[in-house]
Design a protein around this motif. Structure first.
Motif, PDB file in Angstrom:
ATOM      1  N   ASP A 110       5.869  11.016  -4.123  1.00 33.27           N
ATOM      2  CA  ASP A 110       5.133   9.772  -3.243  1.00 33.27           C
ATOM      3  C   ASP A 110       6.006   9.531  -1.920  1.00 33.27           C
ATOM      4  OD1 ASP A 110       3.283   7.233  -3.399  1.00 33.27           O
ATOM      5  OD2 ASP A 110       5.459   6.772  -2.439  1.00 33.27           O
ATOM      6  N   CYS A 112       6.607   7.176   0.804  1.00 28.28           N
ATOM      7  CA  CYS A 112       6.732   5.799   1.434  1.00 28.28           C
ATOM      8  C   CYS A 112       7.846   5.310   1.752  1.00 28.28           C
ATOM      9  CB  CYS A 112       5.887   4.842   0.362  1.00 28.28           C
ATOM     10  SG  CYS A 112       5.261   3.311   1.007  1.00 28.28           S
ATOM     11  N   CYS A 114       8.668   1.624   1.094  1.00 30.05           N
ATOM     12  CA  CYS A 114       8.930   0.257   0.462  1.00 30.05           C
ATOM     13  C   CYS A 114       9.995   0.319  -0.588  1.00 30.05           C
ATOM     14  CB  CYS A 114       7.734  -0.196   0.173  1.00 30.05           C
ATOM     15  SG  CYS A 114       6.719   0.784  -1.334  1.00 30.05           S
ATOM     16  N   GLU A 115      10.300   1.498  -1.329  1.00 21.39           N
ATOM     17  CA  GLU A 115      11.243   1.441  -2.406  1.00 21.39           C
ATOM     18  C   GLU A 115      12.773   1.391  -1.742  1.00 21.39           C
ATOM     19  OE1 GLU A 115       8.124   3.670  -3.225  1.00 21.39           O
ATOM     20  OE2 GLU A 115       9.323   4.956  -4.103  1.00 21.39           O
ATOM     21  N   CYS A 122       6.505  -0.945   3.746  1.00 24.17           N
ATOM     22  CA  CYS A 122       6.188   0.478   3.822  1.00 24.17           C
ATOM     23  C   CYS A 122       6.392   1.247   4.986  1.00 24.17           C
ATOM     24  CB  CYS A 122       4.832   0.567   3.359  1.00 24.17           C
ATOM     25  SG  CYS A 122       4.431   0.057   1.765  1.00 24.17           S
ATOM     26  N   TYR A 188      -3.099   9.125   0.237  1.00 25.81           N
ATOM     27  CA  TYR A 188      -3.610   7.949  -0.176  1.00 25.81           C
ATOM     28  C   TYR A 188      -4.619   7.390   0.891  1.00 25.81           C
ATOM     29  CZ  TYR A 188       0.011   7.332  -3.855  1.00 25.81           C
ATOM     30  OH  TYR A 188       1.260   7.423  -4.809  1.00 25.81           O
ATOM     31  N   PHE A 196      -3.308  -5.533  -8.167  1.00 30.19           N
ATOM     32  CA  PHE A 196      -3.269  -4.655  -9.265  1.00 30.19           C
ATOM     33  C   PHE A 196      -1.777  -4.022  -9.075  1.00 30.19           C
ATOM     34  CE2 PHE A 196      -7.624  -6.125  -9.858  1.00 30.19           C
ATOM     35  CZ  PHE A 196      -7.597  -6.218 -11.330  1.00 30.19           C
ATOM     36  N   TYR A 197      -1.195  -3.908  -7.969  1.00 30.41           N
ATOM     37  CA  TYR A 197       0.229  -3.211  -8.081  1.00 30.41           C
ATOM     38  C   TYR A 197       1.170  -4.123  -8.248  1.00 30.41           C
ATOM     39  CZ  TYR A 197      -2.818  -0.677  -4.449  1.00 30.41           C
ATOM     40  OH  TYR A 197      -3.954  -0.304  -3.772  1.00 30.41           O
ATOM     41  N   ARG A 201       5.813  -2.968  -8.894  1.00 30.94           N
ATOM     42  CA  ARG A 201       6.809  -3.475  -7.839  1.00 30.94           C
ATOM     43  C   ARG A 201       7.874  -3.648  -8.715  1.00 30.94           C
ATOM     44  NH1 ARG A 201       2.591  -6.112  -3.654  1.00 30.94           N
ATOM     45  NH2 ARG A 201       1.665  -4.359  -2.919  1.00 30.94           N
ATOM     46  N   SER A 270      -0.869   0.372 -11.809  1.00 29.34           N
ATOM     47  CA  SER A 270       0.087  -0.354 -12.792  1.00 29.34           C
ATOM     48  C   SER A 270      -0.732  -1.594 -13.490  1.00 29.34           C
ATOM     49  CB  SER A 270       1.246  -0.666 -12.239  1.00 29.34           C
ATOM     50  OG  SER A 270       1.025  -1.679 -11.037  1.00 29.34           O
ATOM     51  N   TYR A 309      -0.402   6.084 -15.937  1.00 28.91           N
ATOM     52  CA  TYR A 309       0.598   5.728 -16.943  1.00 28.91           C
ATOM     53  C   TYR A 309       0.198   6.238 -18.272  1.00 28.91           C
ATOM     54  CZ  TYR A 309       1.879   3.581 -12.462  1.00 28.91           C
ATOM     55  OH  TYR A 309       2.414   3.453 -11.171  1.00 28.91           O
TER      56      TYR A 309
HETATM   57  C1  PBG Z   1       3.902   2.402  -2.330  1.00 27.70           C
HETATM   58  C2  PBG Z   1       3.298   2.603  -3.561  1.00 27.70           C
HETATM   59  C3  PBG Z   1       2.686   1.546  -4.414  1.00 27.70           C
HETATM   60  C4  PBG Z   1       1.999   2.081  -5.330  1.00 27.70           C
HETATM   61  C5  PBG Z   1       1.859   3.601  -5.178  1.00 27.70           C
HETATM   62  N1  PBG Z   1       2.715   3.620  -4.239  1.00 27.70           N
HETATM   63  C6  PBG Z   1       2.990   0.082  -4.293  1.00 27.70           C
HETATM   64  C7  PBG Z   1       2.400  -0.645  -3.113  1.00 27.70           C
HETATM   65  O1  PBG Z   1       1.768  -0.230  -2.370  1.00 27.70           O
HETATM   66  O2  PBG Z   1       2.686  -1.900  -3.137  1.00 27.70           O
HETATM   67  C8  PBG Z   1       1.247   1.328  -6.338  1.00 27.70           C
HETATM   68  C9  PBG Z   1       1.085   2.155  -7.716  1.00 27.70           C
HETATM   69  C10 PBG Z   1       0.727   1.035  -8.836  1.00 27.70           C
HETATM   70  O3  PBG Z   1       0.360   0.008  -8.659  1.00 27.70           O
HETATM   71  O4  PBG Z   1       0.755   1.793 -10.015  1.00 27.70           O
HETATM   72  N2  PBG Z   1       3.476   2.020  -1.310  1.00 27.70           N
END
Ligand code: PBG
Length: 322
Positions: A110, A112, A114-115, A122, A188, A196-197, A201, A270, A309
């Motif tokens: 992935d 991004c 944001c982590e 992001c 993506y 639903f995310y 988080r 998730s 998952y």
């Molecule tokens: C990172 C990212 C996210 C998800 C995948 N990559 C979180 C978001 O956009 O807030 C969500 C995946 C999930 O909910 O399982 N940007």
């Protein structure tokens, strides 16, 4: 035609196999760490050594691949942990590529920020006219650096999930320049700003510290816009597309399938997983049947592969049946 299982199997239109499934993993620092995620039973933060074991289990079950996320030791404004050559996902990739799972799995990383950002957005941010805003163009450079670093560490596929405009082109350019011309991009392309995310988080420790992601992820009411986003990403050089979320957006998955002749995945995110798990815990739904039905539905809508998952559990069930 429905009288016996063999008759039903003969006329079944949609298949579901372990090889269609991609397992997300959350890599964290340390050794021997296997920390459960409260809102996602069966999902863990794994240190590199534990993640290697999980990868080997996934390979043994015939799963298609992994999608890697990282929880860095420290976060900062520039998301250093995302693109550092000794970043946590980079370390995991190098270790996994040496393991027995290496030849059997597709390793997706992935892409991004944001982590890795202290603010949890992001992209990078700046003070705008109406308060803070995400700074699209400077973010592209960091995202491209991240993708290149992950590809050089062994990622077979890079998967940008940030939703900045122009990131696929920026990533392609840097991959080609850095000797990774053969690394495909799974974009993506169609990613909605979704509640639903939520559980993710917690798993990835990536909640925005202020505001939300609605200024860069799509409005859930828009189907035409999703098609335009996909078209733009393909024009910039995306090799495959990922649709997300899956279940509340199956019409979008179907529309994309009919319109674009590229490999397409869908992400059972998730929250989709957590709500099914919650129902299983209460005994409100039959675990195996609901899990497989949710996955077949996503395949039937048109997805070639599914990020889920449930990958390990579903693969185990599918192997028992065959
Ligand atoms: C990172 C990212 C996210 C998800 C995948 N990559 C979180 C978001 O956009 O807030 C969500 C995946 C999930 O909910 O399982 N940007």
């Amino acid at each position: 035609m429905r009288r016996t299982e063999s008759l039903r199997a003969l006329v079944r239109e949609t298949t579901l196999e372990p090889g269609d499934l991609i397992l997300p993993l959350f890599i964290c620092p340390g050794e021997g760490v296997r920390k459960p995620i409260g809102s996602m039973p069966g999902v863990f933060n794994l240190s590199v050594d534990e993640a290697v074991r999980e990868a080997e289990a996934a390979a043994g079950l015939g799963i298609g691949g992994l999608l890697l996320f990282g929880l860095p030791e420290t976060k900062d404004e520039q998301a250093t942990g995302a693109w550092a050559d000794d970043g946590i996902v980079q370390q995991a990739l190098r270790a996994m590529k040496k393991s027995s799972a290496a030849k059997k799995l597709v390793f997706m990383a992935d892409v991004c920020l944001c982590e890795y950002t202290s603010h949890g957005h992001c992209g990078t941010i700046r003070e705008g006219r109406e308060g803070w805003e995400v700074d699209n163009d400077p973010s592209l450079e960091l995202l491209a650096k991240t993708a290149s670093s992950l590809a050089r560490a062994g990622a077979d596929v890079v998967a940008p999930s940030d939703m900045m405009d122009g990131r696929v082109a920026a990533i392609r350019r840097v991959l080609d320049k850095d000797g990774c011309a053969n690394t495909p991009i799974l974009s993506y392309a169609s990613k909605f700003a979704s509640s639903f995310y939520g559980p993710f988080r917690e798993a990835a420790d990536s909640a925005p510290q202020f505001g939300d992601r609605r200024s860069y992820q799509m409005d859930g009411a828009n189907a035409r816009e999703a098609m335009r986003e996909i078209e733009l990403d393909l024009g910039e050089g995306a090799d495959m597309i990922l649709m997300k979320p899956a279940m509340p957006y199956l019409d979008i998955v179907r529309a994309a399938r009919e319109r674009f002749d590229v490999p397409m995945g869908a992400y059972q995110v998730s929250g989709e997983y957590s709500m099914l798990q919650a129902a299983f815990e209460r005994g409100w739904l039959d675990r195996d049947r609901a899990m497989l039905e949710s996955l077949v539905g996503i395949r039937r809508a048109g997805a070639d592969f599914i990020v889920t998952y449930f990958a390990l559990e579903a693969a185990r069930k599918l192997m028992q049946r065959s």
